[in-house]
Motif scaffolding. Structure first.
Motif, PDB file in Angstrom:
ATOM      1  N   GLY A  48     -17.714 -56.590  -7.039  1.00  0.00           N
ATOM      2  CA  GLY A  48     -18.719 -57.471  -6.470  1.00  0.00           C
ATOM      3  C   GLY A  48     -18.253 -57.631  -4.955  1.00  0.00           C
ATOM      4  O   GLY A  48     -19.503 -57.463  -3.896  1.00  0.00           O
ATOM      5  N   GLY A  52     -21.584 -56.233  -2.623  1.00  0.00           N
ATOM      6  CA  GLY A  52     -22.047 -57.208  -1.572  1.00  0.00           C
ATOM      7  C   GLY A  52     -22.054 -56.762  -0.184  1.00  0.00           C
ATOM      8  O   GLY A  52     -22.873 -56.854   0.620  1.00  0.00           O
ATOM      9  N   ALA A  69     -24.178 -58.673  -5.568  1.00  0.00           N
ATOM     10  CA  ALA A  69     -22.639 -58.827  -5.861  1.00  0.00           C
ATOM     11  C   ALA A  69     -22.723 -59.381  -7.445  1.00  0.00           C
ATOM     12  O   ALA A  69     -21.979 -59.025  -8.022  1.00  0.00           O
ATOM     13  N   MET A  70     -23.497 -60.425  -7.414  1.00  0.00           N
ATOM     14  CA  MET A  70     -23.685 -61.196  -8.729  1.00  0.00           C
ATOM     15  C   MET A  70     -24.110 -60.177  -9.940  1.00  0.00           C
ATOM     16  O   MET A  70     -23.852 -60.277 -10.736  1.00  0.00           O
ATOM     17  N   GLY A  73     -21.236 -57.754 -10.755  1.00  0.00           N
ATOM     18  CA  GLY A  73     -20.190 -58.673 -11.636  1.00  0.00           C
ATOM     19  C   GLY A  73     -20.936 -58.738 -12.966  1.00  0.00           C
ATOM     20  O   GLY A  73     -19.973 -58.461 -14.235  1.00  0.00           O
ATOM     21  N   GLY A 202     -18.380 -61.696  -9.470  1.00  0.00           N
ATOM     22  CA  GLY A 202     -18.809 -60.902  -8.354  1.00  0.00           C
ATOM     23  C   GLY A 202     -19.139 -61.599  -7.075  1.00  0.00           C
ATOM     24  O   GLY A 202     -18.738 -60.997  -6.203  1.00  0.00           O
ATOM     25  N   LEU A 203     -19.550 -63.122  -7.041  1.00  0.00           N
ATOM     26  CA  LEU A 203     -19.722 -63.612  -6.015  1.00  0.00           C
ATOM     27  C   LEU A 203     -18.389 -64.050  -5.436  1.00  0.00           C
ATOM     28  O   LEU A 203     -18.582 -63.994  -4.046  1.00  0.00           O
ATOM     29  N   ALA A 206     -17.534 -61.178  -3.361  1.00  0.00           N
ATOM     30  CA  ALA A 206     -18.447 -60.970  -2.435  1.00  0.00           C
ATOM     31  C   ALA A 206     -18.009 -61.688  -1.000  1.00  0.00           C
ATOM     32  O   ALA A 206     -18.297 -61.584   0.196  1.00  0.00           O
TER      33      ALA A 206
END
Length: 308
Positions: A48, A52, A69-70, A73, A202-203, A206
């Motif tokens: 992520g 990102g 990024a989300m 992930g 992922g968030l 990022a």
């Protein structure tokens, strides 16, 4: 000597350091409440972070970078879900493999990105409130992700405790056999929680590459994925405990940057390892009482389920 300015800087930076942990840990908490143990958090956060950063660098749009990024992930989580939920592989071994895969994939994707920077995530400004002495810098001068992370905790806590979806997630985590017997889609629900956890991992990754250190550095999560897993245990699978653990870790992390200014005559090497040492100590204290650690642990955590 501790000054007011230094104290404000320390407390404000603690919130920033805690935010990726809060976000990633909340995703893992929901996943584990459904009975799935995903040890691939470190790999998902790294992917992520690099995706990102790369999307933000190429498009100039941070919102697109966070969304990418989300999705990255979630893609990693989908691989994990397919292996664990469809092919019924071992959850622990698959999660560890996912982390190793994520480390290698992020290093590959990050070739050529090292040394480049993006404009960091801007801080929000609230009229009048942001200008208040002491309170303003502590509560009203953060970026949107800090506020989002706290709102996320409240939303997840409400969802798990007060909604039908939360009841189903907890029911599946306690007894997938019973939930399946009365007609609930156990595998589908677990897929949903795994993807949700991947999106937040992922968030959280990022946020590291777009806010805390607005650049890509290979291995920049530095074990935060593992800390996020530990935070869920530390919180005994309760959302509010995640906030406490994350801010505790964030505060200890910031000591290594503010320690000298506070007058702490402690070697820099010790300060660097202090966050991880603190996590181990806290987990040891919690685990001294088995009843505490098992209080909210899902009964089926880590156990595969195959519908008849």
């Amino acid at each position: 000597m501790m000054t007011t300015e230094l104290l404000i800087a320390f407390l404000a930076s603690t919130a920033g350091a805690a935010t990726p942990l809060v976000v990633a840990s909340m995703g893992e908490l929901v996943t584990e409440r459904s009975g799935v143990l995903n040890l691939g958090m470190e790999g998902m956060m790294l992917v992520g972070a690099v995706v990102g950063f790369g999307v933000t660098l190429s498009t100039g749009q941070m919102s697109l970078g966070l969304l990418a990024a989300m999705l990255a992930g979630m893609a990693m989580a989908l691989i994990f879900g397919f292996l664990v939920l469809t092919l019924q592989t071992n959850q622990v071994a698959t999660g560890l493999a996912l982390t190793l895969f994520g480390i290698g994939l992020s290093a590959y994707l990050g070739r050529g990105l090292a040394g480049q920077t993006v404009t960091p995530m801007p801080h929000l400004e609230f009229p009048v409130l942001s200008q208040l002495p002491f309170v303003g810098p502590l509560l009203f001068r953060f970026d949107a992700m800090v506020y989002f992370s706290l709102a996320l905790v409240l939303l997840v806590a409400y969802m798990l405790a007060r909604t039908r979806l939360g009841l189903l997630i907890r029911a599946v985590g306690e007894s997938p056999q019973a939930a399946h017997a009365i007609g609930y889609p156990v595998i589908g629900l677990r897929y949903g929680t795994v993807l949700f956890g991947g999106a937040l991992a992922g968030l959280g990754g990022a946020y590291l590459s777009l806010a805390l250190t607005p650049m890509w550095v290979e291995g920049m999560t530095a074990g935060r994925g593992w800390i996020a897993l530990a935070q869920v245990v530390f919180a005994t699978w309760k959302p509010r405990g995640v906030v406490v653990g994350a801010y505790l870790f964030g505060g200890v992390t910031m000591l290594q940057f503010h320690g000298q200014g506070m007058g702490l005559a402690i070697p820099a090497e010790f300060l660097s390892m202090l966050p991880y040492l603190a996590t181990i100590v806290v987990l040891m204290i919690i685990c001294r009482n088995p009843q505490t650690i098992l209080l909210n642990k899902p009964v089926s955590l880590g156990q595969n389920f195959k519908p008849d």
